[in-house]
Motif scaffolding. Structure first.
Motif, short mmCIF file in Angstrom:
data_model
loop_
_atom_site.label_atom_id
_atom_site.label_comp_id
_atom_site.label_asym_id
_atom_site.label_seq_id
_atom_site.Cartn_x
_atom_site.Cartn_y
_atom_site.Cartn_z
N GLU A 4 0.85 -1.19 0.00
CA GLU A 4 0.00 0.00 0.00
C GLU A 4 0.88 1.24 0.00
OE1 GLU A 4 -0.78 0.02 4.83
OE2 GLU A 4 -2.32 -0.75 3.48
N LEU A 5 0.28 2.38 -0.27
CA LEU A 5 1.02 3.63 -0.30
C LEU A 5 1.59 3.96 1.07
CD1 LEU A 5 -1.45 5.81 -2.43
CD2 LEU A 5 0.63 4.67 -3.22
N ASN A 6 2.72 4.65 1.09
CA ASN A 6 3.31 5.09 2.35
C ASN A 6 2.30 5.88 3.17
OD1 ASN A 6 5.58 3.94 1.28
ND2 ASN A 6 6.78 5.82 1.15
N VAL A 7 2.39 5.79 4.48
CA VAL A 7 1.38 6.38 5.36
C VAL A 7 1.23 7.88 5.15
CG1 VAL A 7 0.81 6.85 7.77
CG2 VAL A 7 1.65 4.59 7.12
N ASP A 8 2.35 8.59 5.03
CA ASP A 8 2.24 10.05 4.87
C ASP A 8 1.61 10.43 3.53
OD1 ASP A 8 4.50 9.16 3.56
OD2 ASP A 8 5.87 10.61 4.44
N ILE A 9 1.84 9.61 2.50
CA ILE A 9 1.20 9.86 1.21
C ILE A 9 -0.31 9.63 1.33
CG2 ILE A 9 1.01 9.10 -1.19
CD1 ILE A 9 3.99 8.34 -1.03
N ALA A 10 -0.68 8.50 1.92
CA ALA A 10 -2.09 8.19 2.10
C ALA A 10 -2.79 9.26 2.94
CB ALA A 10 -2.25 6.82 2.76
N THR A 11 -2.10 9.76 3.96
CA THR A 11 -2.67 10.80 4.83
C THR A 11 -2.90 12.10 4.05
OG1 THR A 11 -1.59 9.85 6.77
CG2 THR A 11 -2.31 12.15 6.93
N ALA A 12 -1.92 12.49 3.25
CA ALA A 12 -2.05 13.71 2.45
C ALA A 12 -3.20 13.59 1.46
CB ALA A 12 -0.75 14.00 1.72
N LEU A 13 -3.30 12.45 0.80
CA LEU A 13 -4.37 12.26 -0.18
C LEU A 13 -5.73 12.22 0.49
CD1 LEU A 13 -2.65 9.58 -2.46
CD2 LEU A 13 -3.13 11.97 -3.06
N ALA A 14 -5.82 11.60 1.65
CA ALA A 14 -7.09 11.54 2.38
C ALA A 14 -7.56 12.93 2.77
CB ALA A 14 -6.94 10.65 3.62
N ALA A 15 -6.61 13.79 3.14
CA ALA A 15 -6.96 15.16 3.52
C ALA A 15 -7.48 15.97 2.34
CB ALA A 15 -5.75 15.85 4.14
N MET A 16 -7.12 15.52 1.13
CA MET A 16 -7.55 16.21 -0.09
C MET A 16 -8.85 15.65 -0.64
SD MET A 16 -3.82 16.30 -1.93
CE MET A 16 -4.58 16.53 -3.53
N ALA A 17 -9.35 14.58 -0.06
CA ALA A 17 -10.57 13.94 -0.56
C ALA A 17 -11.72 14.94 -0.61
CB ALA A 17 -10.93 12.74 0.31
N GLY A 18 -12.42 14.96 -1.71
CA GLY A 18 -13.53 15.89 -1.87
C GLY A 18 -13.15 17.20 -2.52
N LYS A 19 -11.85 17.50 -2.57
CA LYS A 19 -11.41 18.73 -3.24
C LYS A 19 -11.39 18.51 -4.75
CE LYS A 19 -8.48 21.03 0.18
NZ LYS A 19 -7.16 21.66 0.41
N THR A 20 -11.71 19.55 -5.47
CA THR A 20 -11.61 19.50 -6.92
C THR A 20 -10.19 19.89 -7.32
OG1 THR A 20 -13.93 20.07 -7.23
CG2 THR A 20 -12.46 20.44 -9.10
N ILE A 21 -9.50 18.96 -7.97
CA ILE A 21 -8.14 19.22 -8.45
C ILE A 21 -8.15 19.09 -9.97
CG2 ILE A 21 -5.72 18.50 -8.42
CD1 ILE A 21 -6.63 19.60 -5.75
N THR A 22 -7.79 20.16 -10.64
CA THR A 22 -7.78 20.14 -12.11
C THR A 22 -6.39 20.26 -12.69
OG1 THR A 22 -8.13 22.54 -12.23
CG2 THR A 22 -10.10 21.13 -12.23
#
Length: 333
Positions: A4-22
């Motif tokens: 699985e992805l490294n913990v800090d990467i997974a944490t950063a991505l989870a914090a961005m969940a729901g944001k619109t990134i274009t």
């Protein structure tokens, strides 16, 4: 073994969940900037909706892209976390409303303090401590981008990437053995050369660029230029004669034929003994998925070339790292 992805990467991505990134901006300087080129290549090949660009730290600030804003993700990298231009870029991005991820060795560095999310990586080149290449700056950046693609576009290449990263370190170690005698020969051959060029394209270009400016020029004081394999034919090939010295990268991505064309020209108009060719087709890439070989080969090349650099330094009686005149020694510039 990564599953699985490294913990800090997974944490950063989870914090961005729901944001619109274009759009994604990949920002750094020097050697850290070099990893961003294959990162963009990866997004160009896999992203359907995400736009991406690579910027030098301070030019990112001064150019100030109009689309930089709340729908932007800015990924920045600085090994020490003290590169002032990269720290400035992080602050600028946050001021514009972008989400920022900082890749660094030091979680308490100025870059770490300037970004929204900190992601760690490991580097053996200046510490001398062996690592698993999966946790290098290349590996970590690919994990961030693969995780982002899964989250934003539902395009899940994470399992294939992790499987391939697990096989990367063995491939590097085999390359060291394979290249040892060739590097011995070329260190002797290149020891008195005043200019050594590198050529590459696609995902390899960043490694070619980094070896040119951060190793040959910074560490060994050898004039150099990283020449794009196709741009080579639009001017630079005029420097070629029998005595010209080149390091030619031949990778496994879609631009391979560009690199082969440059190599073939060099073999025709330059003494082949002056062309150090790294051809990925000769590497043992067992276990690395074909889809990811092109992205991981640059790391194998660059890791191996550090061994060559030290052999060349010994022949030139140059002290790597500590022999630098300006880098890390002056601050008033």
């Amino acid at each position: 073994m990564k599953t699985e992805l490294n913990v800090d990467i997974a944490t950063a991505l989870a914090a961005m969940a729901g944001k619109t990134i274009t759009n994604v901006f990949l920002v750094a300087c020097g050697g850290s900037l070099s990893i961003m080129h294959p990162g963009k290549y990866f997004l160009d090949r896999y992203a359907d909706t995400l736009n991406s660009d690579v910027y030098n730290g301070d030019e990112f600030v001064t150019r100030d892209p109009r689309r930089l804003g709340a729908e932007s993700l800015v990924i920045l990298c600085s090994q020490t976390g003290t590169t002032k231009e990269t720290v400035g870029a992080a602050k600028h991005a946050r001021e514009r409303g972008a989400t920022t991820i900082g890749m660094t060795l030091d979680p308490k560095s100025p870059l770490a303090e300037a970004v929204d999310h900190i992601v760690a990586y490991q580097a053996p080149y200046t510490t001398g401590i062996p690592i698993d290449a999966a946790d290098s700056n290349y590996g970590v950046l690919y994990m961030i981008l693969a995780g982002l693609l899964k989250q934003v576009e539902k395009n899940d290449v994470v399992p294939s990437l992790l499987k391939s990263l697990n096989c990367l370190q063995p491939a590097i170690e085999k390359a060291h053995v394979q290249y040892a005698s060739m590097f011995d020969a070329f260190a002797e051959r290149f020891k008195d050369r005043s200019v050594i060029y590198t050529t590459a394209s696609g995902a390899n270009y960043g490694a070619s660029y980094s070896f040119s400016i951060c190793v040959l020029m910074e560490m060994l004081w050898i004039n150099s230029q990283a020449i794009h394999a196709d741009e080579f034919f639009h001017g630079p090939f005029e420097v070629v004669d029998q005595n010209a010295s080149f390091i030619s990268f031949i990778g496994m991505d879609e631009t391979r034929r560009l690199e082969e064309r440059t190599r073939d020209f060099l073999f025709t108009y330059c003494d082949e003994k002056n062309v150090l060719v790294l051809d990925a087709k000769n590497l043992d890439l067992d276990g690395i998925d074909a889809a990811f070989q092109g992205y991981l080969v640059p790391l194998i090349f660059f890791d191996a070339l550090w061994k060559f650099a030290y052999k060349l330094a010994a022949k030139r009686e140059t002290v790597m790292l500590d022999g630098r005149r300006y880098m890390k020694k002056i601050t008033n510039y």
